[in-house]
Design a protein around this motif. Structure first.
Motif, PDB file in Angstrom:
ATOM      1  N   GLU A  57      -7.484  -0.399  -7.455  1.00  0.00           N
ATOM      2  CA  GLU A  57      -7.867   0.715  -6.576  1.00  0.00           C
ATOM      3  C   GLU A  57      -8.927   0.241  -5.567  1.00  0.00           C
ATOM      4  O   GLU A  57      -9.924  -0.378  -5.960  1.00  0.00           O
ATOM      5  CB  GLU A  57      -8.404   1.864  -7.435  1.00  0.00           C
ATOM      6  CG  GLU A  57      -8.755   3.107  -6.681  1.00  0.00           C
ATOM      7  CD  GLU A  57      -7.567   3.732  -5.949  1.00  0.00           C
ATOM      8  OE1 GLU A  57      -7.644   3.793  -4.704  1.00  0.00           O
ATOM      9  OE2 GLU A  57      -6.599   4.158  -6.607  1.00  0.00           O
ATOM     10  N   SER A  58      -8.684   0.530  -4.293  1.00  0.00           N
ATOM     11  CA  SER A  58      -9.653   0.105  -3.275  1.00  0.00           C
ATOM     12  C   SER A  58     -10.644   1.217  -2.926  1.00  0.00           C
ATOM     13  O   SER A  58     -11.736   0.939  -2.426  1.00  0.00           O
ATOM     14  CB  SER A  58      -8.924  -0.343  -2.007  1.00  0.00           C
ATOM     15  OG  SER A  58      -8.102   0.693  -1.519  1.00  0.00           O
ATOM     16  N   ARG A  59     -10.241   2.458  -3.200  1.00  0.00           N
ATOM     17  CA  ARG A  59     -11.079   3.595  -2.801  1.00  0.00           C
ATOM     18  C   ARG A  59     -12.436   3.560  -3.502  1.00  0.00           C
ATOM     19  O   ARG A  59     -12.518   3.256  -4.704  1.00  0.00           O
ATOM     20  CB  ARG A  59     -10.375   4.912  -3.139  1.00  0.00           C
ATOM     21  CG  ARG A  59     -10.111   5.761  -1.913  1.00  0.00           C
ATOM     22  CD  ARG A  59      -9.199   6.909  -2.259  1.00  0.00           C
ATOM     23  NE  ARG A  59      -8.038   6.453  -3.050  1.00  0.00           N
ATOM     24  CZ  ARG A  59      -7.018   7.224  -3.371  1.00  0.00           C
ATOM     25  NH1 ARG A  59      -6.986   8.465  -2.988  1.00  0.00           N
ATOM     26  NH2 ARG A  59      -6.003   6.762  -4.069  1.00  0.00           N
TER      27      ARG A  59
ATOM     28  N   LYS B 262     -14.931   1.562  -3.182  1.00  0.00           N
ATOM     29  CA  LYS B 262     -15.542   0.245  -3.452  1.00  0.00           C
ATOM     30  C   LYS B 262     -15.898  -0.442  -2.146  1.00  0.00           C
ATOM     31  O   LYS B 262     -15.233  -0.208  -1.129  1.00  0.00           O
ATOM     32  CB  LYS B 262     -14.555  -0.654  -4.198  1.00  0.00           C
ATOM     33  CG  LYS B 262     -14.296  -0.219  -5.621  1.00  0.00           C
ATOM     34  CD  LYS B 262     -13.230  -1.078  -6.257  1.00  0.00           C
ATOM     35  CE  LYS B 262     -12.781  -0.440  -7.563  1.00  0.00           C
ATOM     36  NZ  LYS B 262     -11.446  -0.885  -7.975  1.00  0.00           N
TER      37      LYS B 262
ATOM     38  N   SER C 219       0.825  -1.221   0.000  1.00  0.00           N
ATOM     39  CA  SER C 219       0.000   0.000   0.000  1.00  0.00           C
ATOM     40  C   SER C 219       0.849   1.257   0.000  1.00  0.00           C
ATOM     41  O   SER C 219       0.323   2.342  -0.210  1.00  0.00           O
ATOM     42  CB  SER C 219      -0.906   0.050   1.232  1.00  0.00           C
ATOM     43  OG  SER C 219      -1.856  -0.982   1.201  1.00  0.00           O
TER      44      SER C 219
ATOM     45  N   LEU D  35      -9.460  -7.873  -6.839  1.00  0.00           N
ATOM     46  CA  LEU D  35      -8.067  -8.158  -6.474  1.00  0.00           C
ATOM     47  C   LEU D  35      -7.734  -9.635  -6.692  1.00  0.00           C
ATOM     48  O   LEU D  35      -6.679  -9.978  -7.244  1.00  0.00           O
ATOM     49  CB  LEU D  35      -7.846  -7.769  -5.009  1.00  0.00           C
ATOM     50  CG  LEU D  35      -6.453  -7.989  -4.434  1.00  0.00           C
ATOM     51  CD1 LEU D  35      -5.415  -7.133  -5.164  1.00  0.00           C
ATOM     52  CD2 LEU D  35      -6.437  -7.666  -2.927  1.00  0.00           C
TER      53      LEU D  35
ATOM     54  N   ARG E 200     -15.773  -3.587   0.329  1.00  0.00           N
ATOM     55  CA  ARG E 200     -14.687  -4.539   0.580  1.00  0.00           C
ATOM     56  C   ARG E 200     -14.829  -5.763  -0.330  1.00  0.00           C
ATOM     57  O   ARG E 200     -13.859  -6.252  -0.900  1.00  0.00           O
ATOM     58  CB  ARG E 200     -14.754  -4.948   2.058  1.00  0.00           C
ATOM     59  CG  ARG E 200     -13.563  -5.685   2.537  1.00  0.00           C
ATOM     60  CD  ARG E 200     -13.525  -5.709   4.031  1.00  0.00           C
ATOM     61  NE  ARG E 200     -13.178  -4.388   4.545  1.00  0.00           N
ATOM     62  CZ  ARG E 200     -13.208  -4.052   5.822  1.00  0.00           C
ATOM     63  NH1 ARG E 200     -13.582  -4.922   6.719  1.00  0.00           N
ATOM     64  NH2 ARG E 200     -12.871  -2.840   6.209  1.00  0.00           N
TER      65      ARG E 200
ATOM     66  N   ARG F 169      -5.126  -3.079   4.272  1.00  0.00           N
ATOM     67  CA  ARG F 169      -6.545  -3.382   4.108  1.00  0.00           C
ATOM     68  C   ARG F 169      -6.902  -4.524   5.049  1.00  0.00           C
ATOM     69  O   ARG F 169      -6.162  -5.503   5.159  1.00  0.00           O
ATOM     70  CB  ARG F 169      -6.855  -3.832   2.673  1.00  0.00           C
ATOM     71  CG  ARG F 169      -6.551  -2.813   1.624  1.00  0.00           C
ATOM     72  CD  ARG F 169      -7.479  -1.626   1.648  1.00  0.00           C
ATOM     73  NE  ARG F 169      -8.877  -2.025   1.507  1.00  0.00           N
ATOM     74  CZ  ARG F 169      -9.898  -1.197   1.546  1.00  0.00           C
ATOM     75  NH1 ARG F 169      -9.700   0.087   1.741  1.00  0.00           N
ATOM     76  NH2 ARG F 169     -11.135  -1.625   1.422  1.00  0.00           N
TER      77      ARG F 169
ATOM     78  N   PHE G 104     -13.910  -4.871  -4.015  1.00  0.00           N
ATOM     79  CA  PHE G 104     -12.458  -4.694  -4.123  1.00  0.00           C
ATOM     80  C   PHE G 104     -11.742  -6.043  -4.089  1.00  0.00           C
ATOM     81  O   PHE G 104     -10.889  -6.346  -4.936  1.00  0.00           O
ATOM     82  CB  PHE G 104     -11.951  -3.793  -2.998  1.00  0.00           C
ATOM     83  CG  PHE G 104     -10.462  -3.833  -2.828  1.00  0.00           C
ATOM     84  CD1 PHE G 104      -9.627  -3.365  -3.838  1.00  0.00           C
ATOM     85  CD2 PHE G 104      -9.895  -4.362  -1.674  1.00  0.00           C
ATOM     86  CE1 PHE G 104      -8.242  -3.423  -3.690  1.00  0.00           C
ATOM     87  CE2 PHE G 104      -8.516  -4.428  -1.526  1.00  0.00           C
ATOM     88  CZ  PHE G 104      -7.687  -3.959  -2.536  1.00  0.00           C
ATOM     89  N   GLU G 105     -12.110  -6.879  -3.129  1.00  0.00           N
ATOM     90  CA  GLU G 105     -11.412  -8.159  -2.989  1.00  0.00           C
ATOM     91  C   GLU G 105     -11.675  -9.093  -4.169  1.00  0.00           C
ATOM     92  O   GLU G 105     -10.794  -9.853  -4.567  1.00  0.00           O
ATOM     93  CB  GLU G 105     -11.814  -8.840  -1.681  1.00  0.00           C
ATOM     94  CG  GLU G 105     -11.215  -8.137  -0.473  1.00  0.00           C
ATOM     95  CD  GLU G 105     -11.540  -8.850   0.824  1.00  0.00           C
ATOM     96  OE1 GLU G 105     -12.254  -9.875   0.797  1.00  0.00           O
ATOM     97  OE2 GLU G 105     -11.098  -8.368   1.877  1.00  0.00           O
TER      98      GLU G 105
ATOM     99  N   ASN H 206      -2.957  -1.231  -3.825  1.00  0.00           N
ATOM    100  CA  ASN H 206      -4.371  -0.841  -3.794  1.00  0.00           C
ATOM    101  C   ASN H 206      -4.540   0.664  -3.973  1.00  0.00           C
ATOM    102  O   ASN H 206      -5.636   1.185  -3.781  1.00  0.00           O
ATOM    103  CB  ASN H 206      -5.034  -1.298  -2.478  1.00  0.00           C
ATOM    104  CG  ASN H 206      -4.499  -0.542  -1.293  1.00  0.00           C
ATOM    105  OD1 ASN H 206      -3.291  -0.431  -1.129  1.00  0.00           O
ATOM    106  ND2 ASN H 206      -5.379  -0.012  -0.464  1.00  0.00           N
ATOM    107  N   CYS H 207      -3.434   1.356  -4.328  1.00  0.00           N
ATOM    108  CA  CYS H 207      -3.542   2.791  -4.611  1.00  0.00           C
ATOM    109  C   CYS H 207      -2.416   3.160  -5.578  1.00  0.00           C
ATOM    110  O   CYS H 207      -1.324   2.585  -5.521  1.00  0.00           O
ATOM    111  CB  CYS H 207      -3.463   3.611  -3.332  1.00  0.00           C
ATOM    112  SG  CYS H 207      -2.144   3.124  -2.237  1.00  0.00           S
TER     113      CYS H 207
END
Ligand code: GRF
Length: 216
Positions: free
Chosen positions: A58-60, A62, A9, A71, A64, A90, A67-68, A37-38
């Motif tokens: 990108e996790s922002r 979304k 991260s 990912l 969880r 995360r 995002f996962e 994740n960024c």
């Protein structure tokens, strides 16, 4: 040859230590991807300079779960034998940790089970601890919990601040995380419930699953 995917991260200094050890010690493994994740994860530049594929999921903004799921698709495209969390900030769902059960490692800057979560260095100092350190563990669905592979102890000095303690612990993280990953690559780790044992190396030598560092 084992495939290692590393998730970051930020700074990525543990990732760098693992990439360097993998090359310098000629592991039977390769770091096939570094995923952040960024976009502004500082460590991505190092991985790119090494010719390692880098990706950002990108996790922002979304959930969880969304995002996962994105990912996991990206990670699984690299067929990893091991997924390494290296400062990946995360909290993961149990679906995710179950999917990677037995092949997901993390490093946490305390002697777990003491001080899981954030602000570990300040908490250890405030509690009057004389030792802190770092723990490499397999990841379970419980945050900063799971079978312990290797721990490093570092003394806490009377004038330590969270920053000075963090610097000294980071130095031992760079020793123990590559070592633990190498043991995994060498198929030497056996997990029985919460207990991890380590088989001798090819020369029959045993290694301790602890380390004393930073002026211990
Ligand atoms: C390390 O202290 C690690 O223990 C914690 O986050 C920090 C990451 O540092 N999980 P870096 O990104 O590897 O430099």
């Amino acid at each position: 040859m084992k495939n290692i995917v590393i998730l970051i991260s930020g700074r990525g200094s543990n990732m760098q230590a693992i990439v360097r050890a993998c090359a310098d010690e000629h592991w039977s493994a390769r770091v096939v991807a570094v995923i952040a994740n960024c976009h502004d994860a500082f460590g991505l530049a190092f991985a790119q300079a090494q010719g390692i594929p880098t990706l950002v999921v990108e996790s922002r903004g979304k959930t969880r779960e969304l995002f996962e799921s994105e990912l996991a698709v990206v990670i699984d495209a690299f067929s990893p034998n091991l997924v390494v969390l290296a400062g990946f900030m995360r909290v993961l769902t149990s679906d995710f940790t179950l999917h990677y059960a037995g092949r997901l490692m993390n490093i946490h800057p305390s002697l777990l089970p003491a001080f899981p979560g954030l602000h570990t260095h300040a908490s250890a100092i405030e509690a009057g601890c004389k030792l802190s350190g770092a723990t490499v563990h397999f990841v379970t669905s419980v945050l900063d919990h799971g079978p312990i592979v290797l721990q490093a102890a570092v003394p806490i000095k009377v004038d330590d601040t969270p920053e000075t303690l963090s610097d000294r612990i980071l130095a031992v993280e760079h020793v123990i995380y590559p070592r633990a990953v190498r043991w995994f690559v060498e198929d030497r780790l056996y997990v029985d419930d919460l207990y991890v044992s380590l088989a001798p190396d090819i020369n029959g030598m045993n290694e301790p699953q602890w380390f004393f560092g930073a002026n211990a």
